[in-house]
Design an enzyme around this catalytic site. Structure first.
Site, short mmCIF file in Angstrom:
data_model
loop_
_atom_site.label_atom_id
_atom_site.label_comp_id
_atom_site.label_asym_id
_atom_site.label_seq_id
_atom_site.Cartn_x
_atom_site.Cartn_y
_atom_site.Cartn_z
N SER A 140 0.85 -1.19 0.00
CA SER A 140 0.00 0.00 0.00
C SER A 140 0.88 1.24 0.00
O SER A 140 2.04 1.19 0.44
CB SER A 140 -0.89 0.01 1.25
OG SER A 140 -1.51 1.27 1.45
N TYR A 153 -2.22 -0.45 10.46
CA TYR A 153 -2.21 -0.88 9.06
C TYR A 153 -0.93 -0.44 8.37
O TYR A 153 -0.29 -1.23 7.65
CB TYR A 153 -3.43 -0.31 8.34
CG TYR A 153 -3.51 -0.66 6.88
CD1 TYR A 153 -3.83 -1.95 6.47
CD2 TYR A 153 -3.26 0.29 5.89
CE1 TYR A 153 -3.91 -2.28 5.12
CE2 TYR A 153 -3.33 -0.03 4.55
CZ TYR A 153 -3.66 -1.32 4.17
OH TYR A 153 -3.73 -1.63 2.82
#
Length: 283
Positions: A140, A153
């Protein structure tokens, strides 16, 4: 890498980016093993694929060691090798760290970091047999730019990026390449978790079809990494060279009244502090 005729395993293939990776792989002539927790979702992906290949759906939880062993045994028995491993399965955890439970943290790290590392270890013999072969780790943009309210995250994706860099150096001489993919926010079911933050944090959201296409193009080119096109590439460079600029930009986003309202709704602040609207954004 010439993709046609190759054998690929894609985790998290029941929806979102994983489903589109499978569909794009089939269009490019790969034979695909689909892995995911939900058998019905995998069958739906399978029904959408080009049936000229002997694709197969293999439901199971990739965080389970016995599942990983069974997966290796199945691929070894039917194909004897693995050309491309795509570690796409992942979970999203959004919100203030103070509201994140131990169970959330353990599930996040188990799925986003430990399972990919363990699956690579389990399947390395099959990747060695197929060399030159390739591992694709889907990370990501938050694995380069650490974001508030995505702290855990971000930590998991930083970990996956670090794993990718280390293994690229470790496995190069064995003919196993690593592609680290860093898409920005993508329009998947998981996007609902940060829907309220997308506008104030000025996230640009891509279609999963585009993300999947870009990843397979990168694999075909034996690229070390693939990032979203656009200003995000500049943001990554700024983060590495001038992190204070990113700090200021993100701070202005956190001061947005919509973010403050979100934090109040989460019980972090009992009342609304003075709000302000900032500029700039990273997706």
């Amino acid at each position: 890498m010439q993709l046609k005729g190759r054998i690929a395993l894609i985790t998290g293939a029941g929806s979102g980016i994983g489903r589109q990776l499978a569909l794009e792989a089939a269009r490019r002539g790969l034979t695909v093993a689909l892995m995911g927790r939900r058998a019905d979702a995998l069958q739906e992906t399978l029904s959408m694929m080009n049936r000229r290949g002997s694709h197969v759906a293999l439901p199971g939880d990739i965080t389970d060691p016995e599942t990983r062993v069974a997966l290796r045994q199945y691929i070894e028995r039917w194909w004897g090798r693995l050309d491309v491993l795509v570690n796409n399965a992942g979970v999203v955890c959004v919100g203030p760290l103070v509201r994140t439970s131990d169970a959330d943290l353990e599930r996040l790290m188990a799925t986003n970091v430990i399972a990919p590392a363990a699956l690579i270890r389990e399947l390395l013999p099959l990747l060695h047999k197929a060399a030159p072969s390739r591992i694709v780790n889907v990370g990501s943009m938050f694995g380069d730019i650490a974001y508030p309210l995505f702290g855990a995250y971000s930590a998991s994706k930083f970990g996956l990026r670090g794993l990718s860099m280390a293994l690229r150096r470790e496995l190069k001489e064995f003919g196993v390449g690593i592609t680290y993919a860093a898409p920005r926010a993508t329009n998947t079911d998981a996007a609902g978790a940060f829907e309220r933050l997308a506008a104030p944090m000025q996230m640009r959201i891509d279609a999963p079809e585009k993300v999947a296409r870009d990843i397979w193009i990168a694999v075909a080119r034996d690229a070390d990494s693939v990032y979203a096109k656009g200003p995000e590439r500049l943001f990554v460079l700024v983060q590495r060279l001038f992190p204070q600029l990113v700090d200021r930009s993100v701070a202005s986003q956190m001061a947005d009244r919509r973010v403050r309202a979100y934090l109040i709704s989460e019980g972090v602040w009992p009342t609304a502090p003075q709000s302000g609207v900032g500029r700039g954004g990273f997706g």
